[in-house]
Design a protein around this motif. Structure first.
Motif, PDB file in Angstrom:
ATOM      1  N   GLU A 281     -66.184  37.499  43.101  1.00 27.18           N
ATOM      2  CA  GLU A 281     -65.591  37.701  41.787  1.00 27.18           C
ATOM      3  C   GLU A 281     -64.123  37.289  41.810  1.00 27.18           C
ATOM      4  N   GLY A 282     -63.546  37.158  40.624  1.00 29.17           N
ATOM      5  CA  GLY A 282     -62.142  36.770  40.510  1.00 29.17           C
ATOM      6  C   GLY A 282     -61.911  35.993  39.232  1.00 29.17           C
ATOM      7  N   ARG A 283     -60.678  35.676  38.985  1.00 28.63           N
ATOM      8  CA  ARG A 283     -60.339  34.909  37.785  1.00 28.63           C
ATOM      9  C   ARG A 283     -60.902  33.495  37.878  1.00 28.63           C
ATOM     10  N   ASP A 284     -60.946  32.830  36.731  1.00 27.49           N
ATOM     11  CA  ASP A 284     -61.331  31.428  36.714  1.00 27.49           C
ATOM     12  C   ASP A 284     -60.361  30.630  37.576  1.00 27.49           C
ATOM     13  N   ALA A 285     -60.899  29.667  38.340  1.00 28.10           N
ATOM     14  CA  ALA A 285     -60.122  28.783  39.212  1.00 28.10           C
ATOM     15  C   ALA A 285     -59.479  29.526  40.384  1.00 28.10           C
ATOM     16  N   ALA A 286     -60.054  30.663  40.759  1.00 25.55           N
ATOM     17  CA  ALA A 286     -59.505  31.414  41.884  1.00 25.55           C
ATOM     18  C   ALA A 286     -60.022  30.910  43.225  1.00 25.55           C
ATOM     19  N   GLY A 287     -60.973  29.988  43.227  1.00 23.60           N
ATOM     20  CA  GLY A 287     -61.479  29.444  44.486  1.00 23.60           C
ATOM     21  C   GLY A 287     -62.804  30.030  44.940  1.00 23.60           C
ATOM     22  N   LYS A 288     -63.488  30.758  44.062  1.00 25.09           N
ATOM     23  CA  LYS A 288     -64.771  31.351  44.436  1.00 25.09           C
ATOM     24  C   LYS A 288     -65.805  30.275  44.766  1.00 25.09           C
ATOM     25  N   GLY A 289     -65.954  29.312  43.849  1.00 23.99           N
ATOM     26  CA  GLY A 289     -66.991  28.307  44.008  1.00 23.99           C
ATOM     27  C   GLY A 289     -66.838  27.482  45.264  1.00 23.99           C
ATOM     28  N   SER A 290     -65.602  27.072  45.569  1.00 28.89           N
ATOM     29  CA  SER A 290     -65.395  26.252  46.759  1.00 28.89           C
ATOM     30  C   SER A 290     -65.636  27.052  48.029  1.00 28.89           C
ATOM     31  N   THR A 291     -65.357  28.347  47.991  1.00 28.60           N
ATOM     32  CA  THR A 291     -65.629  29.182  49.161  1.00 28.60           C
ATOM     33  C   THR A 291     -67.131  29.379  49.341  1.00 28.60           C
ATOM     34  N   ILE A 292     -67.836  29.641  48.250  1.00 27.55           N
ATOM     35  CA  ILE A 292     -69.293  29.783  48.325  1.00 27.55           C
ATOM     36  C   ILE A 292     -69.908  28.508  48.897  1.00 27.55           C
ATOM     37  N   LYS A 293     -69.407  27.368  48.474  1.00 30.60           N
ATOM     38  CA  LYS A 293     -69.919  26.090  48.972  1.00 30.60           C
ATOM     39  C   LYS A 293     -69.781  26.002  50.484  1.00 30.60           C
ATOM     40  N   ARG A 294     -68.641  26.438  51.015  1.00 30.78           N
ATOM     41  CA  ARG A 294     -68.439  26.392  52.472  1.00 30.78           C
ATOM     42  C   ARG A 294     -69.296  27.416  53.190  1.00 30.78           C
ATOM     43  N   VAL A 295     -69.507  28.577  52.574  1.00 32.55           N
ATOM     44  CA  VAL A 295     -70.360  29.592  53.199  1.00 32.55           C
ATOM     45  C   VAL A 295     -71.795  29.077  53.323  1.00 32.55           C
ATOM     46  N   ALA A 296     -72.302  28.445  52.276  1.00 28.42           N
ATOM     47  CA  ALA A 296     -73.709  28.046  52.229  1.00 28.42           C
ATOM     48  C   ALA A 296     -73.976  26.672  52.827  1.00 28.42           C
ATOM     49  N   GLU A 297     -72.940  25.926  53.140  1.00 31.43           N
ATOM     50  CA  GLU A 297     -73.085  24.505  53.476  1.00 31.43           C
ATOM     51  C   GLU A 297     -74.104  24.234  54.575  1.00 31.43           C
ATOM     52  N   HIS A 298     -74.114  25.031  55.637  1.00 33.64           N
ATOM     53  CA  HIS A 298     -75.000  24.771  56.772  1.00 33.64           C
ATOM     54  C   HIS A 298     -76.111  25.804  56.905  1.00 33.64           C
ATOM     55  N   LEU A 299     -76.270  26.671  55.911  1.00 32.38           N
ATOM     56  CA  LEU A 299     -77.327  27.661  55.963  1.00 32.38           C
ATOM     57  C   LEU A 299     -78.642  27.070  55.462  1.00 32.38           C
ATOM     58  N   ASN A 300     -79.740  27.671  55.878  1.00 40.70           N
ATOM     59  CA  ASN A 300     -81.056  27.233  55.434  1.00 40.70           C
ATOM     60  C   ASN A 300     -81.235  27.642  53.975  1.00 40.70           C
ATOM     61  N   PRO A 301     -81.332  26.686  53.047  1.00 37.99           N
ATOM     62  CA  PRO A 301     -81.407  27.041  51.620  1.00 37.99           C
ATOM     63  C   PRO A 301     -82.673  27.790  51.247  1.00 37.99           C
ATOM     64  N   ARG A 302     -83.671  27.783  52.109  1.00 37.98           N
ATOM     65  CA  ARG A 302     -84.883  28.549  51.813  1.00 37.98           C
ATOM     66  C   ARG A 302     -84.642  30.041  51.935  1.00 37.98           C
ATOM     67  N   ALA A 303     -83.606  30.429  52.684  1.00 39.37           N
ATOM     68  CA  ALA A 303     -83.345  31.857  52.911  1.00 39.37           C
ATOM     69  C   ALA A 303     -81.947  32.279  52.487  1.00 39.37           C
ATOM     70  N   ALA A 304     -81.150  31.344  51.998  1.00 36.91           N
ATOM     71  CA  ALA A 304     -79.799  31.656  51.519  1.00 36.91           C
ATOM     72  C   ALA A 304     -79.638  31.024  50.144  1.00 36.91           C
ATOM     73  N   ARG A 305     -79.568  31.846  49.108  1.00 37.79           N
ATOM     74  CA  ARG A 305     -79.536  31.349  47.738  1.00 37.79           C
ATOM     75  C   ARG A 305     -78.196  31.661  47.084  1.00 37.79           C
ATOM     76  N   ILE A 306     -77.748  30.712  46.264  1.00 36.31           N
ATOM     77  CA  ILE A 306     -76.576  30.929  45.414  1.00 36.31           C
ATOM     78  C   ILE A 306     -77.078  31.254  44.014  1.00 36.31           C
ATOM     79  N   ILE A 307     -76.641  32.383  43.481  1.00 38.98           N
ATOM     80  CA  ILE A 307     -77.051  32.796  42.140  1.00 38.98           C
ATOM     81  C   ILE A 307     -75.845  32.717  41.212  1.00 38.98           C
ATOM     82  N   ALA A 308     -75.932  31.825  40.235  1.00 34.21           N
ATOM     83  CA  ALA A 308     -74.887  31.679  39.220  1.00 34.21           C
ATOM     84  C   ALA A 308     -75.593  31.658  37.866  1.00 34.21           C
ATOM     85  N   LEU A 309     -75.723  32.821  37.266  1.00 33.07           N
ATOM     86  CA  LEU A 309     -76.528  32.949  36.055  1.00 33.07           C
ATOM     87  C   LEU A 309     -75.787  32.463  34.818  1.00 33.07           C
ATOM     88  N   PRO A 310     -76.509  31.833  33.890  1.00 37.85           N
ATOM     89  CA  PRO A 310     -75.905  31.463  32.600  1.00 37.85           C
ATOM     90  C   PRO A 310     -75.787  32.684  31.709  1.00 37.85           C
TER      91      PRO A 310
END
Length: 279
Positions: A54-83
């Motif tokens: 969580e955090g304000r817009d443009a606080a760097g959440k998305g880029s950090t999530i990208k680095r966390v998930a980058e090398h994980l198995n996507p079948r068992a590590a999901r990013i949830i960003a609901l509309p």
């Protein structure tokens, strides 16, 4: 018609970092390797891990999530960003649309914004009533205690960015055609409603910074430092261990049996444009 003449990706001043790029990339790779070890432990032990960003817009959440998930198995590590919720979802219990995305055994779920939308943007922008906001603040601690009591590993991170850095990041997004999609009218409103968001965040912390599921604040004006600090902290809070891996070995290639590839002219090939680059 597409063109090869692209505008500059960044026209504003470049952000500086206290972490030199070479050191950053070396440490990031080390931490990402540990995240893979963590994921194997989660899988082996049947753990369930939820990380809230969580955090304000443009606080760097998305880029950090990208680095966390980058090398994980996507079948068992999901990013949830609901509309935005649908008309049907707006009639449900507020937490219901998030519950369905919680992990099963062996899974990791990374929430790019979460149920805390109600304490932030929905409250500040008037998308929920004051009564709904107060109900959320009362129910959220009980909801999270239930998750923890059911042995879900819950970690909550708030990315803190200054007003000047946020505005500069917005400006760079406006100037970059590949990142302009990240901006919305609500993002623009966050500049004029800075203090309202600050009060909402403070109120949220008062009610939801509980012993069972505390908030951890990540100073994120320096994106490189924020990413490293957040990942290192997450790893430090979990009792994971290295799981012995399976012994894998490439089998010998069997002798040929006379197979011949069809002539290339019988198939449609993508033209090689790379040969013309730079000419």
């Amino acid at each position: 018609m597409p063109t090869d003449k692209h505008p500059q990706r960044r026209t504003g001043p470049k952000e500086t970092s206290s972490v030199p790029r070479a050191l950053y990339e070396k440490e990031l790779y080390r931490l990402q390797t540990e995240l893979v070890v963590l994921q194997e432990w989660v899988r082996e032990e049947g753990k369930r891990l939820v990380v809230v960003f969580e955090g304000r817009d443009a606080a760097g959440k998305g880029s950090t999530i990208k680095r966390v998930a980058e090398h994980l198995n996507p079948r068992a590590a999901r990013i949830i960003a609901l509309p935005a919720p649908t008309a049907r979802e707006r009639t449900q219990w507020y937490f219901q649309r998030y519950v369905q995305h919680l992990p099963a055994a062996g899974e990791i779920v990374l929430f790019d914004r979460s149920w805390y939308n109600r304490a932030g943007v929905e409250h500040v922008m008037g998308f929920c009533t004051p009564q709904e906001h107060q109900l959320f603040l009362r129910q959220c601690p009980a909801f999270e205690r239930m998750l923890v009591e059911d042995d879900i590993l819950l970690r909550k991170y708030w990315f803190s960015v200054s007003d000047a850095v946020q505005e500069e990041r917005f400006r760079r997004r406006l100037e970059d055609p590949t990142r302009r999609w990240k901006l919305s009218s609500i993002d623009m409103e966050s500049i004029s409603r800075w203090e309202a968001y600050s009060r909402a965040k403070d109120d949220m912390f008062v009610h939801t910074d509980i012993a069972e599921a505390p908030w951890y604040v990540v100073e994120s004006d320096d994106k490189r430092a924020a990413r490293l600090n957040m990942i290192a902290h997450l790893l430090s809070t979990l009792p994971y261990r290295a799981v012995p891996g399976r012994s894998l070995r490439l089998p010998p290639r069997p002798p040929g049996t006379g197979y011949r590839r069809p002539p290339r002219g019988l198939q449609r090939h993508v033209p090689d444009r790379t040969r013309s680059l730079g000419s």
